[in-house]
Design an enzyme around this catalytic site. Structure first.
Site, PDB file in Angstrom:
ATOM      1  N   ILE A   7       1.245  -1.619   0.021  1.00  0.00           N
ATOM      2  CA  ILE A   7       0.369   0.109   0.342  1.00  0.00           C
ATOM      3  C   ILE A   7       1.054   0.712   0.193  1.00  0.00           C
ATOM      4  O   ILE A   7       0.489   2.717   0.069  1.00  0.00           O
ATOM      5  CB  ILE A   7      -0.974   0.448   1.459  1.00  0.00           C
ATOM      6  CG1 ILE A   7       0.082  -0.046   2.692  1.00  0.00           C
ATOM      7  CG2 ILE A   7      -2.013  -1.159   0.922  1.00  0.00           C
ATOM      8  CD1 ILE A   7      -1.313  -0.567   3.951  1.00  0.00           C
ATOM      9  N   GLY A   8       1.606   0.769   0.273  1.00  0.00           N
ATOM     10  CA  GLY A   8       3.243   2.172   0.128  1.00  0.00           C
ATOM     11  C   GLY A   8       4.652   2.087  -0.374  1.00  0.00           C
ATOM     12  O   GLY A   8       4.959   0.825   0.386  1.00  0.00           O
ATOM     13  N   PHE A  58      13.034   4.071   1.553  1.00  0.00           N
ATOM     14  CA  PHE A  58      14.245   3.060   1.814  1.00  0.00           C
ATOM     15  C   PHE A  58      12.791   2.273   2.623  1.00  0.00           C
ATOM     16  O   PHE A  58      13.258   1.204   4.334  1.00  0.00           O
ATOM     17  CB  PHE A  58      14.812   3.765   2.835  1.00  0.00           C
ATOM     18  CG  PHE A  58      13.439   4.673   4.221  1.00  0.00           C
ATOM     19  CD1 PHE A  58      13.505   4.148   5.031  1.00  0.00           C
ATOM     20  CD2 PHE A  58      13.580   6.061   4.095  1.00  0.00           C
ATOM     21  CE1 PHE A  58      12.888   5.015   6.007  1.00  0.00           C
ATOM     22  CE2 PHE A  58      12.763   7.186   4.321  1.00  0.00           C
ATOM     23  CZ  PHE A  58      12.556   6.829   5.485  1.00  0.00           C
ATOM     24  N   LYS A  76       5.607  -1.934   7.838  1.00  0.00           N
ATOM     25  CA  LYS A  76       6.719  -0.490   7.108  1.00  0.00           C
ATOM     26  C   LYS A  76       7.884  -1.875   7.271  1.00  0.00           C
ATOM     27  O   LYS A  76       8.343  -2.590   8.523  1.00  0.00           O
ATOM     28  CB  LYS A  76       6.841   0.178   7.931  1.00  0.00           C
ATOM     29  CG  LYS A  76       5.972   1.223   7.046  1.00  0.00           C
ATOM     30  CD  LYS A  76       6.311   3.276   7.991  1.00  0.00           C
ATOM     31  CE  LYS A  76       5.425   4.049   7.653  1.00  0.00           C
ATOM     32  NZ  LYS A  76       6.019   4.461   8.363  1.00  0.00           N
ATOM     33  N   ASP A 132       7.665  17.348   8.512  1.00  0.00           N
ATOM     34  CA  ASP A 132       7.045  16.766   7.768  1.00  0.00           C
ATOM     35  C   ASP A 132       5.301  17.344   7.271  1.00  0.00           C
ATOM     36  O   ASP A 132       5.421  16.244   6.917  1.00  0.00           O
ATOM     37  CB  ASP A 132       8.125  15.682   7.816  1.00  0.00           C
ATOM     38  CG  ASP A 132       8.086  15.875   6.430  1.00  0.00           C
ATOM     39  OD1 ASP A 132       8.100  16.085   4.887  1.00  0.00           O
ATOM     40  OD2 ASP A 132       8.096  14.150   6.058  1.00  0.00           O
TER      41      ASP A 132
END
Length: 382
Positions: free
Chosen positions: A77-78, A82, A105, A209
């Protein structure tokens, strides 16, 4: 740059560690690698006002491999430079009840080997350290972690709550998604602001961010901030620079407000040069002008409050002032947003069509206007 140091004796509470599950993990020596590597990043301690930690689960690699069907590309999904992100299913902590859908992740192996020079891995660790102890309704929740090959390896997999509606970025900028309704945008804006206010003023943490791709949305479109790899500890209370330092990062919030109003990215190279930079373009149609509606997302049609939109633009302008000292605090932004939304809900008939001065012909005929706020807006973040 200072980073967050979670595993420090200073953050034991009355002789107890703040994350007992991690203590157990150290007994098995599986997590000691992270303890050593985090110390190498900085000698500073974790932010001084961080509240009591919540527990993190420790997963085995085989558990997460099963959860993702051996990291099936169909569950991806992403992806970034890295890490890869997969949708997965895990058992609840007590092994009772329905399986839990999560986002997993996975850090790339090359990031591990070049840890001391690879910015991505440093950001990864900063996020582990930060989300391991902080919990707020408008911050993404870290559920647990996994190291792969024993004590010498840092956690290569992180497990987060799954956000059903992806990120704000998808809904604003990708044609595959229908335009976000005005009411939903008014739900997302204050939620994101509350998350920032908690970071800035509750913890004195500078979140560097803030952008639509880091505003994740749950199944009810409630926003949660993610991407804390660049977050740093702000000045101590009483520091003469604390307000200026924190306010310098409200600039990004102002940019995102205009992205939400316009449905456009801050920079879009596919547009004509005059419209390429969002902030330059919106300055030609300030909040108090007849031309203002020209910046509104066409996907909204006339289903929004023009009065509320103008006030949100004015709030964005305040965050974009050249001097950080002139920008509002995030707590002030939150309160102002509450007022704007309340007025918008009470005057739901205040739609674009009820403003004859905002007709399309007048927009095209009007000349660029400025006001005292937009004249000071700067383009780059200081």
């Amino acid at each position: 740059m200072k980073t967050f140091q979670y595993f420090k004796d200073k953050f034991r509470s009355k002789g107890k560690r703040s994350a007992p599950e991690l203590t157990e993990e150290r007994k098995s020596e599986e997590y000691s690698g992270l303890d050593r590597t985090t110390k190498s990043l900085s000698s500073e301690s974790f932010p001084r006002s961080i509240p009591k930690a919540h527990n993190l689960r420790v997963f085995s690699f085989s558990e997460l491999r099963r959860a993702t069907r051996d990291f099936d590309p169909l569950l991806a999904i992403g992806r970034s430079s890295f890490e890869d992100v997969y949708k997965g299913t895990i058992k609840p902590a007590d092994a009772k009840g329905e399986p839990l859908v999560v986002a997993i992740k996975k850090l790339h192996k090359d990031s591990i080997f070049s840890f001391h020079i690879h910015l991505g891995t440093k950001e990864w660790l900063a996020e582990v350290q930060f989300l391991g102890v902080v919990e707020h309704p408008n911050l993404i929740k870290l559920i647990g972690h996994c190291a792969v090959n024993g004590k010498r390896e840092i956690p290569r997999l992180l497990v987060y709550e799954f956000m059903q509606n992806k990120s704000l970025d998808y809904h604003l900028f990708q044609s595959a998604f229908p335009p976000l309704p005005w009411k939903t945008r008014l739900q997302i804006i204050p939620g994101a602001a509350q998350g920032l206010a908690y970071l800035h003023e509750g913890l004195a943490v500078i979140y560097r961010d803030f952008k639509p791709s880091n505003v994740l949305l749950d199944d009810k479109f409630n926003p949660k901030l993610s991407g804390f790899g660049l977050a740093t500890e702000g000045p101590m209370a009483g520091d003469t620079h604390v307000s200026t330092d924190l306010k310098s990062h409200i600039w990004g919030f102002g940019v995102v407000l205009y992205e939400i109003l316009s449905g456009r990215r801050s920079i879009d190279r596919e547009l004509p040069q005059a419209k390429e930079l969002l902030l330059h373009w919106v300055k030609r149609s300030p909040a108090g002008s007849k031309k203002f509606i020209s910046i509104m997302d066409p996907g909204l049609g006339n289903q929004y409050s023009i009065g509320a939109a103008r006030e949100i633009a004015r709030l964005a302008d305040a965050g974009l002032l050249t001097s950080p000292e002139g920008r509002p605090k995030m707590s002030e932004v939150v309160e102002r947003l509450k007022q704007i939304i309340q007025v918008s809900e009470e005057g739901s008939a205040d739609k674009m069509e009820s403003h004859p001065e905002a007709s399309e012909s007048e927009i095209k005929a009007g000349e660029p206007e400025t006001n005292s706020n937009t004249a000071e807006i700067m383009t780059p973040d200081p």
